[in-house]
Design an enzyme around this catalytic site. Structure first.
Site, PDB file in Angstrom:
ATOM      1  N   ASN A  20       0.849  -1.200   0.000  1.00  0.00           N
ATOM      2  CA  ASN A  20       0.000   0.000   0.000  1.00  0.00           C
ATOM      3  C   ASN A  20       0.881   1.245   0.000  1.00  0.00           C
ATOM      4  OD1 ASN A  20       0.605   0.761   2.828  1.00  0.00           O
ATOM      5  ND2 ASN A  20      -0.385  -1.211   3.223  1.00  0.00           N
ATOM      6  N   LYS A  60     -13.238   0.615  15.207  1.00  0.00           N
ATOM      7  CA  LYS A  60     -11.921  -0.014  15.429  1.00  0.00           C
ATOM      8  C   LYS A  60     -11.481   0.137  16.884  1.00  0.00           C
ATOM      9  CE  LYS A  60     -10.750   0.659  10.630  1.00  0.00           C
ATOM     10  NZ  LYS A  60     -10.062   1.403   9.584  1.00  0.00           N
ATOM     11  N   PHE A  71      -4.186   3.596  14.626  1.00  0.00           N
ATOM     12  CA  PHE A  71      -4.353   4.625  13.605  1.00  0.00           C
ATOM     13  C   PHE A  71      -5.447   4.165  12.654  1.00  0.00           C
ATOM     14  CE2 PHE A  71      -1.196   8.101  13.478  1.00  0.00           C
ATOM     15  CZ  PHE A  71      -0.498   7.798  14.632  1.00  0.00           C
ATOM     16  N   LYS A  87     -10.992  -3.405  18.693  1.00  0.00           N
ATOM     17  CA  LYS A  87      -9.594  -3.804  18.961  1.00  0.00           C
ATOM     18  C   LYS A  87      -9.181  -3.477  20.392  1.00  0.00           C
ATOM     19  CE  LYS A  87      -8.519  -3.142  14.063  1.00  0.00           C
ATOM     20  NZ  LYS A  87      -7.499  -3.313  13.052  1.00  0.00           N
ATOM     21  N   LYS A  95       8.635 -16.958 -11.354  1.00  0.00           N
ATOM     22  CA  LYS A  95       7.914 -15.803 -11.895  1.00  0.00           C
ATOM     23  C   LYS A  95       6.671 -16.275 -12.670  1.00  0.00           C
ATOM     24  CE  LYS A  95       8.538 -11.877 -14.954  1.00  0.00           C
ATOM     25  NZ  LYS A  95       9.269 -11.333 -16.099  1.00  0.00           N
TER      26      LYS A  95
HETATM   27  N1  CTP Z   1      -3.878  -3.212  11.987  1.00  0.00           N
HETATM   28  C1  CTP Z   1      -3.159  -4.295  12.453  1.00  0.00           C
HETATM   29  N2  CTP Z   1      -3.175  -5.476  11.746  1.00  0.00           N
HETATM   30  C2  CTP Z   1      -3.885  -5.595  10.624  1.00  0.00           C
HETATM   31  C3  CTP Z   1      -4.627  -4.484  10.139  1.00  0.00           C
HETATM   32  C4  CTP Z   1      -4.592  -3.315  10.860  1.00  0.00           C
HETATM   33  O1  CTP Z   1      -2.512  -4.195  13.492  1.00  0.00           O
HETATM   34  N3  CTP Z   1      -3.894  -6.724   9.954  1.00  0.00           N
HETATM   35  C5  CTP Z   1      -3.842  -1.963  12.783  1.00  0.00           C
HETATM   36  C6  CTP Z   1      -3.198  -0.803  12.058  1.00  0.00           C
HETATM   37  O2  CTP Z   1      -1.814  -0.730  12.359  1.00  0.00           O
HETATM   38  C7  CTP Z   1      -3.972   0.387  12.618  1.00  0.00           C
HETATM   39  C8  CTP Z   1      -5.339  -0.168  12.930  1.00  0.00           C
HETATM   40  O3  CTP Z   1      -5.183  -1.579  13.019  1.00  0.00           O
HETATM   41  O4  CTP Z   1      -3.413   0.868  13.820  1.00  0.00           O
HETATM   42  C9  CTP Z   1      -6.373   0.147  11.915  1.00  0.00           C
HETATM   43  O5  CTP Z   1      -5.927  -0.266  10.631  1.00  0.00           O
HETATM   44  P1  CTP Z   1      -6.802  -0.056   9.312  1.00  0.00           P
HETATM   45  O6  CTP Z   1      -6.059  -0.605   8.143  1.00  0.00           O
HETATM   46  O7  CTP Z   1      -7.267   1.372   9.271  1.00  0.00           O
HETATM   47  O8  CTP Z   1      -8.094  -0.915   9.647  1.00  0.00           O
HETATM   48  P2  CTP Z   1      -8.499  -2.403   9.471  1.00  0.00           P
HETATM   49  O9  CTP Z   1      -8.764  -2.950  10.831  1.00  0.00           O
HETATM   50  O10 CTP Z   1      -7.535  -3.135   8.613  1.00  0.00           O
HETATM   51  O11 CTP Z   1      -9.898  -2.240   8.752  1.00  0.00           O
HETATM   52  P3  CTP Z   1     -10.241  -1.765   7.244  1.00  0.00           P
HETATM   53  O12 CTP Z   1      -9.013  -2.069   6.413  1.00  0.00           O
HETATM   54  O13 CTP Z   1     -11.421  -2.588   6.902  1.00  0.00           O
HETATM   55  O14 CTP Z   1     -10.552  -0.285   7.338  1.00  0.00           O
END
Ligand code: CTP
Length: 400
Positions: free
Chosen positions: A209, A335, A321, A339, A288
């Site tokens: 990403n 979240k 975040f 979490k 590959k």
């Molecule tokens: N995060 C994590 N592990 C993952 C995904 C996310 O620890 N597999 C943590 C990120 O570091 C961040 C928080 O969860 O602090 C929110 O991440 P985000 O990508 O915004 O949310 P997701 O829970 O992945 O939900 P979505 O992608 O559906 O918005």
């Protein structure tokens, strides 16, 4: 990071004066007000105009001139200062200070200063090793003066050895540590994650990403400057490890999960700024993948690291975040609860000045008790400071 801080930068006469110009720029860029005091010898190397232009303030160089601003210049300057840095500090000036001599504006101002003093010595190795010089340095350290360097390396005279002034970034870091050190953070262990993760498709391609890692690196750097013991677990980014931070590089979400959960029991605070890939290819091709007809990638979910920390949580403060494109509050609050976070820092990445690669961010902080705080556009270092302040407030006044 240094907004509101007043720094006196004393510059004495050595070839390293050119590096003091860069140091001055770093202080100004971080928001400090810098007043430069130069000795006559320093002016032989770089003119006051250079420092005046960089510091955007007049340069102070003479003891006996009137000043509109200060009634007795050296006392006025000293009273205003939060930190006094001398870079470069020559053998001559160090010798004078150690022996209580105040015969120019710099040494006189220093004698009147009550703030912390940071000295960056620069001289030839033989001068540095001279027993009289060593005795002077010991004397200064014994009364609480702080030192950065000197370093080993090639000296201006062609000799190799100890005596080179530390690099501007190292002096800047030492200065920030003195200015920002906060007893709350001493002995606290902060774990920060940063950057993206990469999930391999084949030996050549991967899923990832747009995360640059800048936000997490800023949190790690600022936490270390505040005095915390910081471990940074970082995905692949194009950034230098922050000074004074134990940095562990990982590639995949699973590797980040393993590293984070291994450290978790021993930490006090976790700031999860990493943009972890939610999915990885079910199978990684060993060779590959060649182009042909339609290609279907089957993706499976990666572990949610933060959710796992929420489950294991004991006394730790958990900061998440949420980088969103819509429904910021709703998504962030979801979240926060799911979490088991203590607070979540949310931003809309589509807003100008809040995106992944930007040096700025526009954040909102949401708390478990429904409280929220909105902030204007700030540098990522300022955001880091606000986030760490929020953690400190929470530790001091816990909410249920
Ligand atoms: N995060 C994590 N592990 C993952 C995904 C996310 O620890 N597999 C943590 C990120 O570091 C961040 C928080 O969860 O602090 C929110 O991440 P985000 O990508 O915004 O949310 P997701 O829970 O992945 O939900 P979505 O992608 O559906 O918005």
């Amino acid at each position: 990071m240094l907004a509101g801080q007043h720094i006196i930068l004393g510059v004495t006469g050595g070839i390293a004066v050119y590096k003091a110009v860069e140091l001055c720029r770093l202080f100004v860029k971080a928001g400090a007000q810098v007043r430069v005091v130069m000795t006559e010898a320093a002016k032989q190397f770089v003119t006051p105009l250079t420092f005046q232009t960089i510091s955007k303030q007049p340069v102070y160089d003479r003891l006996f001139i009137g000043s509109e601003r200060f009634s007795v210049e050296h006392v006025g300057l000293a009273q205003e200062a939060d930190l006094f840095v001398i870079a470069p500090a020559t053998a001559n000036t160090l010798g004078k200070i150690a022996n209580g001599i105040a015969d120019n504006l710099l040494t006189t101002t220093l004698m009147a200063a009550k703030c912390p003093i940071l000295l960056a010595p620069a001289m030839n190795t033989n001068m540095y090793e001279n027993p009289l010089q060593q005795a002077n340095l010991k004397k200064l350290a014994a009364v609480g003066y702080h030192f950065v360097g000197p370093e080993q390396g090639e000296l201006a005279c062609g000799d190799q050895g100890r005596g080179r002034m530390s690099e501007p970034q190292a002096i800047f870091t030492a200065a920030c540590q003195l200015l920002l050190a906060d007893p709350f953070w001493q002995g606290k262990h902060v774990l920060v994650t940063a950057g993206p993760t990469r999930e391999a498709i084949d030996p050549i391609r991967f899923l990832t990403n747009r995360s640059s890692g800048k936000m997490g690196y800023a949190v790690a750097e600022v936490a270390a400057l505040l005095g915390a013991d910081v471990t940074l677990i970082s995905g692949p980014v194009d950034l230098m490890p922050p000074p004074g931070v134990k940095t562990i590089m990982v590639t995949t979400a699973q590797e980040m999960y393993d590293a984070v959960t291994a450290h978790f029991p021993a930490v006090d605070v976790v700031v999860k700024a990493a943009a972890v890939a939610d999915y990885r290819p079910l199978r990684q091709c060993k060779q590959k993948i060649k182009k042909g007809n339609e290609l279907n990638l089957v993706l499976v979910q990666n572990p949610d690291i933060l959710a796992e920390l929420g489950r294991q949580k004991q006394q730790q403060i958990l900061v998440g975040f949420a980088a969103e494109t819509d429904n910021l509050r709703e998504n962030a609050e979801k979240k926060l609860i799911q979490k088991k976070l203590d607070l979540i820092v949310a931003n809309n990445v589509l807003q100008e000045g809040a995106g992944f690669a930007a040096d700025t961010n526009i954040i909102q902080i949401f708390y478990r008790n429904g409280e929220e705080k909105q902030f204007p556009k700030m540098t990522k270092h300022q955001v880091a400071r606000e986030v760490l302040n929020a953690v400190k407030e929470l530790k001091n006044n816990p909410v249920s």
